[in-house]
Design a protein around this motif. Sequence first.
Motif, mmCIF file in Angstrom:
data_model
loop_
_atom_site.group_PDB
_atom_site.id
_atom_site.type_symbol
_atom_site.label_atom_id
_atom_site.label_comp_id
_atom_site.label_asym_id
_atom_site.label_seq_id
_atom_site.Cartn_x
_atom_site.Cartn_y
_atom_site.Cartn_z
ATOM 1 N N GLN A 206 0.815 -1.205 0.000
ATOM 2 C CA GLN A 206 0.000 0.000 0.000
ATOM 3 C C GLN A 206 0.857 1.266 0.000
ATOM 4 O O GLN A 206 1.991 1.271 0.480
ATOM 5 C CB GLN A 206 -0.937 -0.001 1.210
ATOM 6 C CG GLN A 206 -1.845 -1.213 1.294
ATOM 7 C CD GLN A 206 -2.784 -1.327 0.101
ATOM 8 O OE1 GLN A 206 -3.325 -0.331 -0.374
ATOM 9 N NE2 GLN A 206 -2.990 -2.553 -0.377
ATOM 10 N N MET A 207 0.307 2.327 -0.531
ATOM 11 C CA MET A 207 1.013 3.609 -0.576
ATOM 12 C C MET A 207 1.176 4.176 0.839
ATOM 13 O O MET A 207 0.361 3.919 1.723
ATOM 14 C CB MET A 207 0.247 4.611 -1.440
ATOM 15 C CG MET A 207 -0.020 4.148 -2.857
ATOM 16 S SD MET A 207 -1.030 5.321 -3.797
ATOM 17 C CE MET A 207 0.242 6.458 -4.342
ATOM 18 N N SER A 208 2.226 4.967 1.034
ATOM 19 C CA SER A 208 2.433 5.652 2.310
ATOM 20 C C SER A 208 3.039 7.019 2.034
ATOM 21 O O SER A 208 4.201 7.137 1.637
ATOM 22 C CB SER A 208 3.349 4.837 3.221
ATOM 23 O OG SER A 208 3.533 5.492 4.461
ATOM 24 N N ARG A 209 2.245 8.046 2.243
ATOM 25 C CA ARG A 209 2.729 9.420 2.065
ATOM 26 C C ARG A 209 2.723 10.125 3.433
ATOM 27 O O ARG A 209 3.414 9.678 4.329
ATOM 28 C CB ARG A 209 1.889 10.131 1.003
ATOM 29 C CG ARG A 209 2.201 9.596 -0.418
ATOM 30 C CD ARG A 209 1.377 10.276 -1.479
ATOM 31 N NE ARG A 209 1.730 9.800 -2.821
ATOM 32 C CZ ARG A 209 0.908 9.799 -3.851
ATOM 33 N NH1 ARG A 209 -0.333 10.254 -3.710
ATOM 34 N NH2 ARG A 209 1.306 9.355 -5.026
ATOM 35 N N ASP A 210 1.972 11.228 3.585
ATOM 36 C CA ASP A 210 1.979 11.917 4.882
ATOM 37 C C ASP A 210 1.757 10.915 6.004
ATOM 38 O O ASP A 210 0.818 10.109 5.944
ATOM 39 C CB ASP A 210 0.866 12.964 4.923
ATOM 40 C CG ASP A 210 1.249 14.253 4.221
ATOM 41 O OD1 ASP A 210 2.286 14.273 3.541
ATOM 42 O OD2 ASP A 210 0.501 15.233 4.350
ATOM 43 N N MET A 211 2.589 10.986 7.058
ATOM 44 C CA MET A 211 2.499 9.972 8.097
ATOM 45 C C MET A 211 2.923 10.515 9.458
ATOM 46 O O MET A 211 3.534 11.563 9.589
ATOM 47 C CB MET A 211 3.371 8.763 7.736
ATOM 48 C CG MET A 211 4.707 9.086 7.170
ATOM 49 S SD MET A 211 6.200 9.109 8.217
ATOM 50 C CE MET A 211 5.735 8.571 9.775
ATOM 51 N N THR A 212 2.527 9.741 10.477
ATOM 52 C CA THR A 212 2.995 9.978 11.833
ATOM 53 C C THR A 212 3.126 8.634 12.521
ATOM 54 O O THR A 212 2.664 7.608 12.007
ATOM 55 C CB THR A 212 2.049 10.904 12.607
ATOM 56 O OG1 THR A 212 2.688 11.340 13.818
ATOM 57 C CG2 THR A 212 0.743 10.212 12.968
ATOM 58 N N VAL A 213 3.771 8.626 13.680
ATOM 59 C CA VAL A 213 3.920 7.412 14.484
ATOM 60 C C VAL A 213 3.339 7.682 15.858
ATOM 61 O O VAL A 213 3.547 8.755 16.436
ATOM 62 C CB VAL A 213 5.402 6.993 14.609
ATOM 63 C CG1 VAL A 213 5.536 5.729 15.452
ATOM 64 C CG2 VAL A 213 6.010 6.771 13.238
ATOM 65 N N PHE A 214 2.610 6.702 16.384
ATOM 66 C CA PHE A 214 1.997 6.838 17.702
ATOM 67 C C PHE A 214 2.346 5.618 18.543
ATOM 68 O O PHE A 214 2.192 4.485 18.095
ATOM 69 C CB PHE A 214 0.479 6.956 17.568
ATOM 70 C CG PHE A 214 -0.246 6.960 18.888
ATOM 71 C CD1 PHE A 214 -0.174 8.066 19.726
ATOM 72 C CD2 PHE A 214 -1.003 5.870 19.298
ATOM 73 C CE1 PHE A 214 -0.841 8.075 20.949
ATOM 74 C CE2 PHE A 214 -1.678 5.879 20.500
ATOM 75 C CZ PHE A 214 -1.591 6.981 21.337
ATOM 76 N N VAL A 215 2.836 5.862 19.776
ATOM 77 C CA VAL A 215 3.115 4.790 20.723
ATOM 78 C C VAL A 215 2.053 4.840 21.820
ATOM 79 O O VAL A 215 1.898 5.850 22.509
ATOM 80 C CB VAL A 215 4.519 4.926 21.338
ATOM 81 C CG1 VAL A 215 4.767 3.803 22.354
ATOM 82 C CG2 VAL A 215 5.586 4.891 20.244
ATOM 83 N N ASP A 216 1.341 3.735 21.990
ATOM 84 C CA ASP A 216 0.244 3.667 22.954
ATOM 85 C C ASP A 216 0.779 3.384 24.363
ATOM 86 O O ASP A 216 1.972 3.120 24.557
ATOM 87 C CB ASP A 216 -0.749 2.589 22.523
ATOM 88 C CG ASP A 216 -2.176 2.900 22.958
ATOM 89 O OD1 ASP A 216 -2.352 3.717 23.890
ATOM 90 O OD2 ASP A 216 -3.109 2.320 22.381
#
Length: 372
Positions: A206-216
């Motif tokens: 799948q495509m991946s452009r604008d992104m962020t990472v979240f740690v729960d």
Amino acid sequence: MIKFLCSIVLSFLCSFVFSQNDSFIPGNTWKDTNGVHINAHGGGVVFVDGVYYWYGEYKTAGRGGNTSLQGVSCYSSTDLYNWTNEGIVLRVETNPNSEITKGCIIERPKVVFNKKTGKYVMWFHLELKGQGYDAARAAVAVSDSPRGPFQFKKSYRPNKGVWPMDFDDKFKSAVIAEHRLKSWTPEWLTAVKNGMFVRRDFEKGQMSRDMTVFVDDNDKAYLIHASEDNLTLHLSELTADYLDFTEKWTRMAPAGHNEAPAIFKKDGIYYMITSGCTGWDPNEARSFSSKSIWGPWKPLGNPCVGKGAELTFHSQSTYILPVDGKKDQFIFMADRWKPDNPIDGSYVWLPIKFDKEKPVLNWLESWNLDVF
């Protein structure tokens, strides 16, 4: 010798002058402790042992300044107002065969700490040199220190050969006639919602452009990324070392045309702020909430209120920063892009308030952490 000593004294005095910020002034030139405008666009922040580290895209002057000619920059601060330049912590390479060769596109770097491995993990949106925005890859690098250097590991088209966890079996078969549908018609939007682009990219990822990472709270980490030609956000669980994907993923707001995701959690509820897709031009922000990271995500509308709200105060979201020592207090981080001269892009930081269970952003000409 006298000239040398005078130079040292002048440098010290300039550093002292420029290190005395005691408030945020959204949209203004924000100078570091050397008196130079901070160059950390599309960024994110990690807090380590009393120090905040702000990572971002290092831009250069002119129309080509959105390509990566240096890499990812880092700044450090103990008070959030005054930032010291730590230099380039992920450097582009001169090897033309490298995926991160000079002239590629590196956007929205986000760094998180992995307690299990003791590594700092950076994810970013990567576009290969000379391919425009066609590659749409998620890339990862690691470091032993928040100050870097970060070493590039690899890039992905996420979730190759894996269906979303809640994807209806009846939509897994390709529909031959879909390519004949006219874009933006009701029939086309329905096809997108039903996974037209998921099927298209199933074999290659799948495509991946604008992104962020979240740690729960349980230390599980997730990559939230714009996919399906920016029409649908994907939320993908990362492996325990945060370097790969578990093959557990879902879609958020199919065909909603969201990008620039920024996520946080308060009182057990997940919140996300996004933008629409209008290139470098600002638009109206959107917000969502969910009781589970996997959804369903409830649309809450534009979190901005007042003058300029319809254009997110002429900015676009990049990250939600939890303020250390202030429980459940968060800062909305956003960029004002300058495509003609990217190095001049400025930053809009605003405190997040709440109206019941909806995040609210009010414009403030100047503010400090006492507002919390």
